[in-house]
Design a protein around this motif. Structure first.
Motif, short mmCIF file in Angstrom:
data_model
loop_
_atom_site.label_atom_id
_atom_site.label_comp_id
_atom_site.label_asym_id
_atom_site.label_seq_id
_atom_site.Cartn_x
_atom_site.Cartn_y
_atom_site.Cartn_z
N ASP A 109 65.91 144.15 5.36
CA ASP A 109 65.68 144.82 6.86
C ASP A 109 66.49 143.99 7.82
O ASP A 109 67.31 143.49 8.68
N PHE A 110 66.02 142.49 7.52
CA PHE A 110 66.39 141.39 8.27
C PHE A 110 67.98 141.16 7.83
O PHE A 110 68.52 140.64 8.70
N GLU A 145 70.58 143.35 7.70
CA GLU A 145 70.99 144.50 8.37
C GLU A 145 71.13 144.25 9.73
O GLU A 145 72.24 144.57 10.04
N LYS A 146 70.07 143.54 10.01
CA LYS A 146 69.39 142.95 11.45
C LYS A 146 71.04 142.08 11.89
O LYS A 146 71.52 142.21 12.71
N GLU A 147 71.01 140.83 10.69
CA GLU A 147 71.98 139.82 10.87
C GLU A 147 73.41 140.65 10.54
O GLU A 147 74.35 139.28 11.42
N THR A 148 73.42 141.71 9.78
CA THR A 148 75.00 142.17 9.97
C THR A 148 75.98 142.63 10.95
O THR A 148 76.51 142.88 11.77
N LEU A 149 74.31 142.60 11.63
CA LEU A 149 75.05 143.82 13.33
C LEU A 149 75.23 143.09 13.78
O LEU A 149 75.90 143.23 15.11
N LYS A 150 74.09 141.76 14.87
CA LYS A 150 74.34 141.01 15.53
C LYS A 150 75.36 140.20 15.16
O LYS A 150 76.39 139.54 16.00
N GLU A 177 70.12 135.06 18.91
CA GLU A 177 69.88 136.43 18.48
C GLU A 177 69.67 135.82 17.06
O GLU A 177 68.47 136.80 16.25
N LYS A 178 71.05 135.84 16.65
CA LYS A 178 71.15 135.89 15.27
C LYS A 178 70.56 134.68 14.55
O LYS A 178 69.65 134.76 13.55
N ILE A 210 66.68 136.02 13.36
CA ILE A 210 66.30 136.92 12.59
C ILE A 210 66.53 136.06 11.44
O ILE A 210 66.00 135.76 10.54
N LYS A 236 63.20 136.13 8.85
CA LYS A 236 63.52 136.59 7.06
C LYS A 236 63.52 134.57 6.42
O LYS A 236 62.79 134.47 5.02
#
Length: 1056
Positions: free
Chosen positions: A417-418, A420-425, A925-926, A929, A933
């Protein structure tokens, strides 16, 4: 004949330092002419030839000015190299290379010569020789076949030194001597003269030595004759000694025989005394042994031996039993040691097994504790109390494994989950960054164009500003041009170059005339110098002659009186040497006589010392004998003392015998009176009336019997002392005879000899004093004559040299005949100086005119160049005025483009600012995250690692527990305890057996000690009987020795 072919120059003087600047000069045969203006390098070529051939730098340089200047070359180090190719005197091709380096320091330049190399071509191969292995200067001189002086002063003579033939006489002579090697010839002549003088001196020395050798030969002949006479005397003396020895032989044989018998008698006497002493000691030992023994065995020797042997057998049997017991005891001790060792091993093994059992229980408790802890942590039911069975432990492992898999699955899902959030940012950040980068590139490109346009605008404005004052500058240039042309025409009119050149030609002719006059004056000066040298030599020779005459006169006046008093006249060298030879011979003879007398005196002194020592020894011996005699006798009347002592010894012997008999008689009388119940006296047969009277007699006898041993002992002691004194006095009988001989014969004879020797010594001393007086008179005469001989030899040498000087004076006078010497050297020298002064004046005028010509030419040339420069500047300004309108139009266009670029850059910067704010927000924000993680991952991993570590520890304890059970350590421990109890029981039985054997051995030792006392008593009896036998043998041997001494007639031999 040697010949130079090529030379290359690099980095010397004005020659360049680069390889392209290297200059190669080829020399032609038979002549090469160097032509060029001043400063072209003609002199440098000659200097390079001189340096490569001789290694010498030009005059006034030390090397650093010879190399190219580093400041001019703008280098720190400048290397110079000269190479020369030539053919030597044998026609072989040789190449030589010399290198230098000049380094520029902070305040000065430093010069250094590098290694030089000579290369020869032999049989088609090149052979190189470095300056480290040989001297290049010497090799070059030998290869060229010309001396260094010729190279320096003739072939490669520098222009500054080219007038050396006009130098002063001394320097000129030195140059010519170096060129023609005159110094070597002069040195050879000087060496020959010194060798001739040295050899002549050696001949004179050998002649003197020959005379002395003749004297030594005569002396050797005299010594040889003396040796012959002495050998004859020695032969006669040996014959006399031999005859005396023949007469002495029978006497020696008789003396040896007597000495042999006497030594035999002394030996027998010593043996008798030793036997007496041994006898007394044996009697004493026997009495002491009897006292120690309780009782004496009364049986026969056979009975005593049988009893002793039976006793020994009994003792040996008991000792054998004791040894058997001892062996058995050692066996038991060995068995006991083995059992103790086995017991120790079993105890160690038991301790080790008990330690393993304790550790096994600790492992079980630790395993159960870990299971309870992990079950509590994982919230597993049924594991609150231990111990745990195998089924519980397997169930626990299964539950823990399921819980580990669940925890790992949860942690992986959280990480995904962490991620996927990091890749988006990151994708949003990349889009913003691309937009920002594009705008930044646009701003940079527009800024570069703006800077370029601004620079162009600035340059155009500057050119316009320069052109604004150009019209005024054209008017100024016209005025300066008119002024320069006016000055140029004036200078050309005022110039008198042609007149100055004509004046220089006339001065040069005058200089040539003065040069010819100076050369003539030099020739005249040389001739005058030559004759002046001859006159100077003649004056020196005359002075030398006067000095030698004065030396000869001084020597004669110094030694005339002395030599006349010695010889009666003033001798020459040969006469004085002959007189010295005769005196030396007389001195040697006197010394020989003196040495002979000293030898006789030394012999007499030695004889006197010998006699004195002998007399002193005899007197000391006499005194010693008399002291010994007095110590023994107590007086000087030896014979009467000896007779009186013999009478006292006889009386003491009778008294001792009486006392010894009285003891036995008194004992017998007492025994008779007490044991036999007799009431009468044993001697007179008188009957005692009462018992008291009888007891009184017995008491009287007993008191006398008690006193008898003490009296006997004191009498025997006194008798021994007297016998000892008698023996000492008998031993002094030969000493008494020696005292008589010393007093009456030997000492008087020695005193007479001493008086005769003293008279001989006094006579020899008088003779020696007479010879020494004679020698003291002759030797000073010889010494003074020797001193005079040295001066006479020097005087004869002066006379010979005087003749040589007179001959040289005659030769110099012959040279000066027929020569006119009206003009002196000073006059010629003065005239020469005047001409030289005129020559210097003319030369300075020529140089001054040449400088005026050069200054005028340079001034005209300078004015022409100024005029040309003004014309060129005027033409350039006119051209620039035509470009002014074009530059103004270009300024307007560039200003418009600059304003447009300013607006575009400002719009781009306004678009970049919001993009930067958005990019910073997404990056924060990155990072949040990523931190979440990492924190979640660390917590999950720590939990899993803790569970794994505990499970691993549980498995380790379980493995140790299983290994202990599988190895059967409990059964093995019980087995070892049983074996230990068995060994302890065996050890107890062994100790009881050892105690029993020790008790038996104690009883046996007591019996053996009792038997040993009995054995010692038997041994003492055997020893006593053996000593009695030995005592009888000693008595027999003593009687035999006394019999032998009686047959040898001792008194008769002592008188002989």
């Amino acid at each position: 004949m040697s010949r130079i072919e090529k030379m290359s120059i690099l980095g010397v003087r004005s020659f360049g330092i680069e390889d392209k600047d290297k200059q190669i000069i080829t020399f032609f045969s038979p002549l090469t002419i160097l032509v060029g203006p001043n400063g072209a390098g003609k002199t440098t070529i000659i200097e390079c030839l001189k340096y490569i051939c001789t290694g010498d730098f030009p005059p006034g340089t030390k090397g650093n000015t010879f190399v190219h200047d580093p400041k001019v070359a703008q280098e720190t180090d400048v290397r110079a190299q000269i190479r020369l190719q030539f053919r030597d005197v044998n026609g072989e091709l040789i190449a030589v290379q010399r290198s230098m380096v000049c380094t520029q320091k902070s305040k000065k330049t430093e010069f250094k010569t590098l290694e030089g190399v000579i290369t020869r071509t032999k049989h088609g191969e090149k052979v190189s020789l470095s300056s480290k292995c040989a001297e290049i200067d010497r090799e070059m001189i030998s290869s060229l076949g010309v001396s260094k002086a010729v190279l320096n002063n003739v072939i490669f003579c520098h222009q500054e030194d080219s007038n050396w033939p006009l130098s002063e006489g001394k320097a000129l002579k030195q140059k010519f001597d170096e060129i023609f090697s005159a110094t070597r010839y002069i040195k050879a002549l000087e060496t020959l003269r010194q060798v001739r003088q040295t050899q002549g001196q050696k001949v004179k020395e050998y002649q003197m030595e020959l005379k002395y050798l003749k004297q030594y030969k005569e002396k050797a002949c005299e010594i040889r004759d003396q040796i012959t006479s002495k050998e004859a005397q020695l032969t006669s003396s040996k014959e006399i000694v031999k005859s005396y020895e023949n007469e002495l032989d029978p006497l020696k044989n008789r003396l040896k025989e007597i000495e042999h018998n006497l030594s035999k008698i002394m030996k027998l006497d010593n043996e008798i005394k030793a036997l007496d002493s041994r006898k007394k000691q044996m009697e004493k030992d026997n009495s002491e042994l009897e006292e120690k023994m309780e009782k004496v065995f009364q049986g026969t020797d056979e009975q005593l031996n049988d009893l002793y042997h039976n006793h020994q057998r009994t003792v040996r049997e008991k000792e054998r039993k004791l040894v058997d017991c001892h062996r058995e005891l050692e066996k038991l001790n060995k068995e006991s040691r083995l059992l103790n060792q086995e017991k120790s091993e079993l105890l160690v093994e038991q301790g080790r097994l008990q330690l393993q059992a304790d550790r096994h229980q600790e492992h079980i408790r630790a395993r159960d504790s870990l299971i309870q802890s992990l079950a509590t942590q994982l919230e597993l039911d049924g594991f609150e109390r231990g111990p745990f069975s195998e089924r519980q432990i397997k169930n626990f492992h299964k539950l823990v494994k399921e819980r580990q898999e669940g925890e790992a699955k949860t942690a992986n899902q959280l990480m995904n989950d962490f991620a996927e959030k990091e890749t988006l940012k990151q994708k949003q950040i990349d889009e913003i960054r691309d937009k920002k980068t594009g705008l930044g590139r646009i701003i940079e490109l527009k800024s570069e164009i703006l800077n370029k346009k601004q620079n162009e605008l600035k340059n155009v404005k500057y050119e316009l500003q320069q052109l604004e004052g150009s019209s005024d500058r054209i008017l100024e240039l016209d005025q300066e041009l008119i002024k320069a042309e006016r000055e140029l025409s004036k200078a050309e009119k005022n110039s008198n170059v042609e007149t100055l050149k004509m004046e220089v030609i006339s001065l040069q002719n005058e200089k040539a005339d003065l040069d010819r006059t100076l050369r003539k004056l030099d020739q005249e000066m040389e001739q005058l110098n030559h004759h002046t040298t001859t006159r100077t030599q003649m004056e020196m020779l005359t002075k030398d002659k006067a000095d030698k005459d004065e030396q000869i006169r001084k020597i004669k006046s110094r030694h005339s009186d002395e030599l006349t008093s010695l010889l009666g006249y003033f001798p020459n060298k040969k006469q004085l040497e002959d007189w010295l030879h005769s005196k030396s011979k007389e001195i040697n003879q006197t010394r020989d006589r003196l040495a002979k007398l000293n030898k006789e005196l030394a012999s007499a002194e030695q004889n006197k010392n010998h006699i004195n020592n002998e007399l002193k020894r005899k007197e000391e011996q006499l005194s010693s004998y008399e002291d010994k005699l007095f110590d023994v006798c107590g007086s000087q009347d030896f014979e009467s003392d000896l007779d009186r002592l013999k009478e006292e010894i006889e009386k003491s012997s009778k008294q001792r015998a009486m006392l010894a008999g009285a003891t036995a008689v008194y004992s017998q009388f007492i025994t008779q009176l007490t044991d036999e119940n007799q009431s009468c006296c044993p001697v007179c047969q008188r009957v005692f009336q009462t018992e008291a009277e009888l007891q009184e007699v017995i008491s009287d006898l007993q008191s006398k019997l008690r006193l008898a041993p003490d009296k006997l002992k004191s009498t025997e002691s006194e008798l021994k002392k007297k016998e000892k004194r008698r023996d000492e006095m008998l031993g002094l009988v030969p000493m008494r005879q020696s005292i008589i001989d010393l007093k009456e014969k030997e000492i008087p004879e020695l005193r007479n000899k001493l008086q005769n020797v003293n008279r001989d010594i006094q006579r020899l001393k008088n003779d020696i004093e007479e010879q020494e007086t004679l020698l003291g008179t002759i030797m000073p005469e010889e010494e003074s004559a020797k001193v005079c001989l040295t001066d006479v030899t020097i005087m004869e040498r002066f006379q010979m040299e005087l003749k040589d000087v007179e001959r040289k004076i005659a030769q110099q006078a012959a040279k000066l005949q027929g020569i006119d010497l009206d003009r002196t050297v000073q006059q010629v020298n003065q005239e020469k100086q005047e001409k030289q002064h005129k020559l210097d004046t003319v030369s300075s005028k020529i140089e001054l005119n040449r400088k005026l010509i050069q200054d005028q030419q340079e001034q005209i040339q300078h004015l022409k160049s100024i005029t040309n420069e003004l014309k060129s500047e005027k033409l350039q300004i006119s051209t620039n005025l035509q470009r002014r309108q074009q530059l103004e139009e270009q300024t307007v266009e560039l200003s418009t483009e600059v304003q447009s670029l300013y607006r575009e850059i400002k719009d781009a910067k306004e678009q970049v600012s919001p993009l930067e704010t958005t990019l910073e927000k997404f990056q924060q924000e990155k990072e949040e995250i990523i931190n979440k993680k990492n924190t979640s991952n660390k917590i999950a991993q720590d939990k899993l690692n803790d569970i794994k570590e505990k499970v691993k520890n549980i498995h380790g304890y379980m493995k140790d527990i299983e290994n202990y059970i599988q190895d059967g350590k409990d059964d093995y421990k019980k087995q070892k305890e049983t074996e230990l109890n068995k060994v302890i029981a065996q050890l107890s039985e062994c100790e009881k057996h050892k105690e029993k054997i020790n008790e038996d051995m104690r009883i046996m030792r007591q019996d053996i000690d009792t038997q040993k006392i009995q054995e010692r008593w038997l041994q003492d009896n055997l020893t006593l009987r053996k000593r009695n036998e030995e005592l009888k043998e000693v008595e027999e041997e003593r009687k035999q020795h006394l019999k032998e001494m009686g047959q040898m007639q001792v008194l008769q031999m002592k008188k002989t």
